[in-house]
Design a protein around this motif. Structure first.
Motif, PDB file in Angstrom:
ATOM      1  N   LEU A 108       0.829  -1.210   0.000  1.00  0.00           N
ATOM      2  CA  LEU A 108       0.000   0.000   0.000  1.00  0.00           C
ATOM      3  C   LEU A 108       0.859   1.254   0.000  1.00  0.00           C
ATOM      4  CD1 LEU A 108      -2.966   0.894   0.093  1.00  0.00           C
ATOM      5  CD2 LEU A 108      -2.825   0.856   2.578  1.00  0.00           C
ATOM      6  N   GLN A 109       1.922   1.248   0.784  1.00  0.00           N
ATOM      7  CA  GLN A 109       2.814   2.405   0.830  1.00  0.00           C
ATOM      8  C   GLN A 109       3.467   2.642  -0.535  1.00  0.00           C
ATOM      9  OE1 GLN A 109       5.680   2.306   4.000  1.00  0.00           O
ATOM     10  NE2 GLN A 109       6.805   4.074   3.255  1.00  0.00           N
ATOM     11  N   TYR A 110       3.922   1.558  -1.152  1.00  0.00           N
ATOM     12  CA  TYR A 110       4.548   1.696  -2.473  1.00  0.00           C
ATOM     13  C   TYR A 110       3.549   2.243  -3.497  1.00  0.00           C
ATOM     14  CZ  TYR A 110       6.162   0.413  -7.103  1.00  0.00           C
ATOM     15  OH  TYR A 110       6.492   0.447  -8.438  1.00  0.00           O
ATOM     16  N   LEU A 111       2.337   1.716  -3.506  1.00  0.00           N
ATOM     17  CA  LEU A 111       1.331   2.156  -4.477  1.00  0.00           C
ATOM     18  C   LEU A 111       0.988   3.628  -4.289  1.00  0.00           C
ATOM     19  CD1 LEU A 111      -1.104  -0.924  -4.455  1.00  0.00           C
ATOM     20  CD2 LEU A 111       0.741  -0.421  -6.068  1.00  0.00           C
ATOM     21  N   LYS A 112       0.875   4.054  -3.030  1.00  0.00           N
ATOM     22  CA  LYS A 112       0.534   5.454  -2.744  1.00  0.00           C
ATOM     23  C   LYS A 112       1.677   6.379  -3.164  1.00  0.00           C
ATOM     24  CE  LYS A 112      -3.456   4.754  -0.556  1.00  0.00           C
ATOM     25  NZ  LYS A 112      -4.747   5.294  -1.041  1.00  0.00           N
ATOM     26  N   GLU A 113       2.888   5.998  -2.811  1.00  0.00           N
ATOM     27  CA  GLU A 113       4.037   6.855  -3.102  1.00  0.00           C
ATOM     28  C   GLU A 113       4.303   6.977  -4.600  1.00  0.00           C
ATOM     29  OE1 GLU A 113       7.234   5.130  -0.909  1.00  0.00           O
ATOM     30  OE2 GLU A 113       6.650   6.076   0.998  1.00  0.00           O
ATOM     31  N   ASN A 114       3.955   5.937  -5.362  1.00  0.00           N
ATOM     32  CA  ASN A 114       4.246   5.935  -6.787  1.00  0.00           C
ATOM     33  C   ASN A 114       3.001   6.116  -7.654  1.00  0.00           C
ATOM     34  OD1 ASN A 114       7.310   4.988  -7.114  1.00  0.00           O
ATOM     35  ND2 ASN A 114       6.414   3.879  -5.379  1.00  0.00           N
ATOM     36  N   ASN A 115       1.885   6.409  -6.986  1.00  0.00           N
ATOM     37  CA  ASN A 115       0.635   6.695  -7.687  1.00  0.00           C
ATOM     38  C   ASN A 115       0.282   5.588  -8.686  1.00  0.00           C
ATOM     39  OD1 ASN A 115      -1.641   8.289  -8.136  1.00  0.00           O
ATOM     40  ND2 ASN A 115      -0.701   9.345  -9.884  1.00  0.00           N
ATOM     41  N   ARG A 116       0.449   4.334  -8.226  1.00  0.00           N
ATOM     42  CA  ARG A 116       0.141   3.191  -9.077  1.00  0.00           C
ATOM     43  C   ARG A 116      -1.319   2.793  -8.910  1.00  0.00           C
ATOM     44  NH1 ARG A 116       4.482   0.076 -11.086  1.00  0.00           N
ATOM     45  NH2 ARG A 116       2.766  -1.035 -12.117  1.00  0.00           N
ATOM     46  N   ASN A 117      -1.992   2.557 -10.032  1.00  0.00           N
ATOM     47  CA  ASN A 117      -3.384   2.157 -10.023  1.00  0.00           C
ATOM     48  C   ASN A 117      -3.471   0.630 -10.020  1.00  0.00           C
ATOM     49  OD1 ASN A 117      -6.173   2.174 -10.142  1.00  0.00           O
ATOM     50  ND2 ASN A 117      -6.236   2.421 -12.372  1.00  0.00           N
ATOM     51  N   VAL A 118      -3.193   0.060  -8.861  1.00  0.00           N
ATOM     52  CA  VAL A 118      -3.194  -1.388  -8.694  1.00  0.00           C
ATOM     53  C   VAL A 118      -4.117  -1.735  -7.532  1.00  0.00           C
ATOM     54  CG1 VAL A 118      -1.794  -3.410  -8.143  1.00  0.00           C
ATOM     55  CG2 VAL A 118      -0.835  -1.597  -9.578  1.00  0.00           C
ATOM     56  N   ARG A 119      -5.017  -2.694  -7.757  1.00  0.00           N
ATOM     57  CA  ARG A 119      -5.948  -3.091  -6.698  1.00  0.00           C
ATOM     58  C   ARG A 119      -5.261  -4.061  -5.748  1.00  0.00           C
ATOM     59  NH1 ARG A 119      -9.680  -0.851  -4.252  1.00  0.00           N
ATOM     60  NH2 ARG A 119     -10.458  -0.140  -6.263  1.00  0.00           N
ATOM     61  N   LEU A 120      -5.428  -3.842  -4.448  1.00  0.00           N
ATOM     62  CA  LEU A 120      -4.809  -4.688  -3.430  1.00  0.00           C
ATOM     63  C   LEU A 120      -5.872  -5.457  -2.649  1.00  0.00           C
ATOM     64  CD1 LEU A 120      -2.422  -5.597  -1.591  1.00  0.00           C
ATOM     65  CD2 LEU A 120      -2.778  -3.487  -0.277  1.00  0.00           C
TER      66      LEU A 120
END
Length: 320
Positions: A252-264
């Motif tokens: 979640l931290q990685y997705l938020k920091e890199n603005n990745r549109n990936v469902r977790l």
């Protein structure tokens, strides 16, 4: 160390009287009881729990060896167990293995010496059969929880395999086609030897049309931020399933920091995933506690395995 003799001397009663007060047996006058209690409080005397257990068969103590001190899931389980067992008059004692077989062996020996009635543990390896047998020879019930590694031991596990299958099926139903499972790599045992297998559950969906699945095994004890980043960037998934809450937080931290549109979707649900609208595979802690109590009760010597169902909590009902 304050002893029962010190209490008897301060209360001006016999050692036998102090013993009867502490154990709650036989007739003791209210005056003698008051003197013993006051003397115990003044001297700071606490009865030795192990010694009392040998004399009082109604007192039961359960040891729980937590394998990963950094995983909040285990402390949630410990809290649920403590609350449930306390209502049954059973005490819970915690020990820690830190996913290390040496520490696991040490924790077993500590709990055995403490005369616990049962030991719950999440196995770290297949090499500690010797100390497990020592516990059993001392009349201690041994139950492996969350991982089935040893044969001929009572076992309680979550249905992680089916939970991962249901999570994958849900993601596919939402239109996701590239699913990455971040699974566990155990320090002292191969993941192929561990039941349940999340990987097997997800790979049941491998034949779905247009769906691609990848699995990465990460260090269970943490330090995976860089590996998670590499895994996501290499496979470029549109959805990730995380095997633990710790992995989930790092994803979640990685997705938020890199603005990745990936469902977790993550195992081990908690309030932070709820606040972040992350879908989760939720375990039934109350059902676990109830099954633990049933399994540690004296019964016929029949090895049992209980598989607990899980619930997929969907917080992204609109898909992408």
């Amino acid at each position: 160390m304050v002893t029962i003799k010190d209490v008897a001397k301060r209360a001006d009663v016999s050692v036998a009287t102090v013993s009867r007060v502490i154990r709650g047996i036989g007739y003791i006058s209210e005056d003698a009881k008051r003197k013993v209690m006051e003397a115990s409080e003044e001297l700071g005397y606490v009865a030795n729990a192990s010694a009392q257990k040998l004399k009082n068969k109604n007192l039961e103590t359960v040891g729980f060896i937590i394998s990963d001190i950094n995983n909040p899931y285990y402390f949630g389980i410990a809290a649920s167990l403590q609350k449930f067992l306390a209502k049954k008059g059973v005490e819970l004692v915690l020990a820690f293995s830190s996913e290390n077989p040496v520490d696991e062996d040490r924790s077993f020996r500590y709990l055995i010496s403490s005369n616990v009635s049962a030991i719950l543990f999440t196995p770290t390896n297949k090499e500690n059969r010797g100390v497990i047998n020592i516990a059993i020879q001392n009349g201690i019930k041994v139950v492996q929880v969350f991982r089935k590694i040893y044969d001929n031991l009572d076992t309680i596990i979550n249905d992680d395999e089916n939970g991962c299958y249901e999570a994958g099926r849900y993601l596919i139903g939402c239109g996701y086609k590239r699913i990455l499972l971040l699974d566990v790599d155990y320090p002292y045992i191969s993941y192929e030897q561990v039941v349940p297998s999340r990987e097997k559950g997800l790979l049941r969906l491998n034949g779905e049309k247009g769906v691609e699945i990848a699995v990465e095994h990460l260090n269970l004890l943490g330090g995976n931020a860089e590996q998670i980043q590499k895994s996501i960037e290499a496979f470029n998934p549109d959805a990730v399933i995380s095997a633990t809450s710790n992995f989930g937080v790092e994803v979640l931290q990685y997705l938020k920091e890199n603005n990745r549109n990936v469902r977790l979707v993550t195992f081990d649900d908690d309030k932070w995933f709820e606040l972040c609208d992350v879908s989760a595979i939720r375990q039934n802690d109350e059902n676990l506690a109830d099954n633990v109590f049933e399994m540690i009760k004296p019964k016929e010597a029949v090895t049992r395995t209980v598989v607990l169902k899980q619930t997929l909590v969907c917080r992204d009902l609109n898909g992408k």
